[in-house]
Design a protein around this motif. Structure first.
Motif, PDB file in Angstrom:
ATOM      1  N   VAL A  50      32.239  33.958  38.446  1.00 40.98           N
ATOM      2  CA  VAL A  50      33.226  34.765  37.722  1.00 40.98           C
ATOM      3  C   VAL A  50      34.634  34.331  38.107  1.00 40.98           C
ATOM      4  O   VAL A  50      35.484  34.075  37.258  1.00 40.98           O
ATOM      5  N   ALA A  51      34.906  34.270  39.410  1.00 42.03           N
ATOM      6  CA  ALA A  51      36.232  33.864  39.891  1.00 42.03           C
ATOM      7  C   ALA A  51      36.163  33.577  41.384  1.00 42.03           C
ATOM      8  O   ALA A  51      35.336  34.147  42.101  1.00 42.03           O
ATOM      9  N   GLU A  52      37.044  32.688  41.859  1.00 38.79           N
ATOM     10  CA  GLU A  52      37.157  32.399  43.293  1.00 38.79           C
ATOM     11  C   GLU A  52      38.017  33.456  43.985  1.00 38.79           C
ATOM     12  O   GLU A  52      37.784  33.810  45.132  1.00 38.79           O
ATOM     13  N   TYR A  53      39.043  33.945  43.241  1.00 41.65           N
ATOM     14  CA  TYR A  53      39.978  34.918  43.798  1.00 41.65           C
ATOM     15  C   TYR A  53      40.237  36.013  42.781  1.00 41.65           C
ATOM     16  O   TYR A  53      40.103  35.808  41.570  1.00 41.65           O
ATOM     17  N   ILE A  54      40.640  37.170  43.291  1.00 35.91           N
ATOM     18  CA  ILE A  54      41.044  38.287  42.434  1.00 35.91           C
ATOM     19  C   ILE A  54      42.353  38.847  42.974  1.00 35.91           C
ATOM     20  O   ILE A  54      42.557  38.901  44.194  1.00 35.91           O
ATOM     21  N   GLN A  55      43.256  39.213  42.068  1.00 35.83           N
ATOM     22  CA  GLN A  55      44.544  39.763  42.492  1.00 35.83           C
ATOM     23  C   GLN A  55      44.332  41.160  43.046  1.00 35.83           C
ATOM     24  O   GLN A  55      43.661  41.989  42.439  1.00 35.83           O
ATOM     25  N   ASN A  56      44.936  41.424  44.209  1.00 39.16           N
ATOM     26  CA  ASN A  56      44.848  42.750  44.843  1.00 39.16           C
ATOM     27  C   ASN A  56      46.264  43.181  45.186  1.00 39.16           C
ATOM     28  O   ASN A  56      46.771  42.903  46.265  1.00 39.16           O
ATOM     29  N   GLY A  57      46.922  43.854  44.228  1.00 38.89           N
ATOM     30  CA  GLY A  57      48.337  44.155  44.407  1.00 38.89           C
ATOM     31  C   GLY A  57      49.125  42.855  44.375  1.00 38.89           C
ATOM     32  O   GLY A  57      48.995  42.041  43.465  1.00 38.89           O
ATOM     33  N   ASN A  58      49.963  42.632  45.400  1.00 35.53           N
ATOM     34  CA  ASN A  58      50.738  41.391  45.501  1.00 35.53           C
ATOM     35  C   ASN A  58      49.972  40.280  46.202  1.00 35.53           C
ATOM     36  O   ASN A  58      50.463  39.154  46.323  1.00 35.53           O
ATOM     37  N   ASP A  59      48.797  40.597  46.698  1.00 39.07           N
ATOM     38  CA  ASP A  59      47.993  39.627  47.444  1.00 39.07           C
ATOM     39  C   ASP A  59      46.804  39.154  46.606  1.00 39.07           C
ATOM     40  O   ASP A  59      46.506  39.705  45.552  1.00 39.07           O
ATOM     41  N   LYS A  60      46.140  38.128  47.131  1.00 38.66           N
ATOM     42  CA  LYS A  60      44.897  37.666  46.520  1.00 38.66           C
ATOM     43  C   LYS A  60      43.745  37.939  47.472  1.00 38.66           C
ATOM     44  O   LYS A  60      43.892  37.835  48.687  1.00 38.66           O
ATOM     45  N   MET A  61      42.612  38.299  46.906  1.00 43.46           N
ATOM     46  CA  MET A  61      41.412  38.513  47.704  1.00 43.46           C
ATOM     47  C   MET A  61      40.359  37.523  47.233  1.00 43.46           C
ATOM     48  O   MET A  61      40.120  37.380  46.038  1.00 43.46           O
ATOM     49  N   SER A  62      39.745  36.836  48.177  1.00 44.51           N
ATOM     50  CA  SER A  62      38.720  35.856  47.816  1.00 44.51           C
ATOM     51  C   SER A  62      37.413  36.557  47.473  1.00 44.51           C
ATOM     52  O   SER A  62      37.204  37.728  47.812  1.00 44.51           O
ATOM     53  N   ALA A  63      36.537  35.799  46.819  1.00 42.56           N
ATOM     54  CA  ALA A  63      35.211  36.342  46.489  1.00 42.56           C
ATOM     55  C   ALA A  63      34.491  36.765  47.766  1.00 42.56           C
ATOM     56  O   ALA A  63      33.848  37.814  47.814  1.00 42.56           O
TER      57      ALA A  63
END
Length: 590
Positions: free
Chosen positions: A371-384
């Protein structure tokens, strides 16, 4: 009260995975035990071992002589071609006209009036109700129930609660329904990371005692680390293990070093993991749907708001899933239409896990990374990988094939894939089925920070109370809207049933009609209503200024006048609410 069953040093492994390790406990005749723990910790396996349908790798189950046990698995087993009454007679074995009457009476209570209907023609909820009815009136001393609240509606859950609270039978059950545990259980057994903890009391007591235990463990860990720092400094100063005393000190250091620290739960904060959602969302206009000549949904209209938290409730088979399937575009309505905004990105957590089952040979992390390697979490990115950790998939589980997961773990993985797609409108169809309490708590946390709309079909009253502020209820052949969570909904329904209140239910928030307390949603509304009014007043002023600039354009002026009228209507309604809430607050505060 007497001991009727003892489990001694029960162990069970599946390949390299150890699910139960030297588990021991006793069951008394008055016990009503709730077993909880995250998916994959061996809850269902333990029930099967106690019931005698699965062998242990070690240990034994000692039962009182002539102990009669009834075990109800998550999916009840019926014979080919069996009809309802034949199943009941096979399980309950009525020996007198009175017992035969009891069988038919309990079937009537659960709404099963066609005694000769083939079980194969019943819905999943119908089969579960029949199996529960048989278990409850069977002549046994110990009831063992695995997820009895799954796939049944709220009315049946409440009926089951009442039956189990009053039964003289001992009870062991696995359930994720926290209200159910609170009202039925008098003992909680928690399976946690290979360990077992027993708490005397219901779910509320368990929460208190668990918090105390974890604080004690944390305190012990702080002392252990302090000891290790002191001893390490002593060793680094060049202490030589010449004397017995020095040797003992070093051995003590090594012994304390070997103690495993308690595992801390992940505490990543969700800050709105959703794609941007524009002004146009999902618009349903007079949608209807029929099956086999029966109209399930009739002339339903609604515009989903960007921050909606909607719960859909009703009896099994009433059309809840049909409604959300039309709203998310999976099912075409027979009449009416559903429109979708250009920025709408839908995530659907369905009741079926077909997508997971198609990919059982894949590694769990690859299933999510598809689906994705990363997802946006607010101003940060969260990895899978980070998101998987948050949803209780540790490093080892992430690189294991999906085939090694339990049914509940597969359900959790499927949920994670839906969330990883960063939807901005989320549809959850019975999300609490087969998910453990810890995962539900994480999902509740996710929803509270979700910057988008959420529509939930569920019978889990606790989950609805935590997650929704509007209810769509299937009743009297239609769909009725109620403001508030599930507790507010049931309170309003109770008020409607009181004869003296019937004429006054048109305005559910009329002055003087409510008890002197605010609901949770009213408290939230009261805190922000002044700001809401100010924003509406500012918007009206902006529209008036723009109308002056657009006086030469008739079309533009008409649009602005219409928007101003709509905003003024909203302001009038907000002012009405402000008066009501302010007066209510004054009465409450004396």
């Amino acid at each position: 009260m007497s001991n009727i069953l003892t489990a001694e040093n029960i162990s069970r492994s599946f390949g390299e995975k150890v699910v139960l390790s030297n588990i021991s406990f006793g069951v008394d005749s008055a016990d009503k035990i709730g077993i909880i723990g995250i998916n994959g910790t061996g809850k269902s396996t333990l029930l099967k071992i106690i019931a005698g349908v699965e062998e242990t790798d070690g240990g034994e189950v000692i039962k009182q002589r002539d102990l009669r046990v009834s075990y109800l698995p998550q999916t009840p087993v019926f014979l080919d071609g069996e009809v309802v009454i034949d199943y009941m007679n096979r399980i309950c074995d009525p020996q007198s006209p009175e017992e035969d009457s009891n069988v038919k009476s309990i079937l009537t209570k659960i709404g099963m009036n066609d005694y000769y209907k083939p079980v194969s023609e019943l819905s999943g909820g119908g089969r579960k109700r029949v199996a529960l009815a048989a278990a409850l009136i069977s002549k046994v001393d110990l009831l063992i129930l695995d997820e009895p609240t799954n796939h049944i509606d709220s009315k049946t859950v409440e009926w089951l609660e009442g039956m189990l609270k009053t039964t003289a039978k001992a009870l062991i059950l696995v359930t994720h329904d926290r209200y159910f545990l609170d009202r039925v259980a008098n003992k909680i057994i928690e399976l946690d990371k290979g360990r077992m903890f027993t708490y005397e009391g219901n779910y509320s007591v368990f929460l208190e005692k668990k918090a105390e235990r974890e604080e004690l463990e944390a305190s012990s860990e702080r002392k252990r680390k302090s000891f290790l720092r002191t001893e390490l400094e002593w060793i680094r100063r060049g202490a030589r293990a010449r004397t017995t005393k020095q040797k003992a000190r070093i051995e003590r250091f090594e012994e304390v070093s070997a103690i495993k620290a308690p595992q801390e739960n992940q505490s990543i904060e969700f800050k709105g993991m959703a794609s941007r959602l524009g002004g146009k969302t999902i618009i349903a206009e007079n949608i209807s749907k029929s099956y086999d000549g029966e109209k399930i949904v009739k002339d339903f209209s609604y515009i989903i708001n960007k921050d909606d938290r909607i719960g859909i409730v009703g009896d099994n088979g009433c059309g809840k899933t049909t409604l959300i399937n039309m709203l998310c575009g999976k099912t075409e309505p027979d009449s009416g239409r559903v429109e979708f905004g250009e920025t709408v990105k839908i995530g659907v957590f369905a009741q079926e896990n077909n997508d997971v089952e198609k990919n059982v040979g894949q590694r769990t992390i690859d299933y999510i990374r598809d689906v994705a390697e990363y997802i946006q979490n607010g101003n940060d990115k969260m990895s899978a990988s980070q998101l998987m950790e948050r949803f209780l998939f540790n490093g080892e589980m992430q690189y294991s094939p999906i085939s090694k997961l339990s049914g509940g773990e597969k359900r959790r993985l499927y949920l994670l894939k839906v969330l990883m797609s960063a939807p901005n409108i989320l549809f959850l169809d019975e999300p609490t089925n087969d998910l453990d309490i810890e995962t539900l708590t994480i999902l509740e946390d996710y929803i509270s920070g979700f910057k988008g709309a959420v529509v939930i079909v569920s019978h889990d009253r606790y989950f609805l109370d935590k997650c929704v502020d509007r209810i769509f209820a299937f009743e009297n052949g239609g769909i009725k809207q109620y403001e508030g969570n599930y507790a507010d909904y049931t309170e309003k329904k109770a008020e409607e049933l009181r004869p003296e209140k019937k004429e006054k239910t048109q305005k559910t928030w009329d002055k003087g009609e409510r008890k002197l307390r605010m609901t949770y949603n009213e408290e939230k509304e009261y805190k922000t209503i002044d700001e809401d009014i100010a924003n509406l007043e500012d918007h009206i002023a902006e529209l008036e200024a723009e109308m002056e600039k657009s006086a030469a354009s008739y079309t533009k002026l008409q649009e602005l006048m219409k928007e101003k009228e709509e905003t003024e209507e909203k302001l009038a309604e907000k002012m009405d609410r402000w008066v009501y809430l302010t007066e209510l607050a004054e009465k409450i505060n004396g």
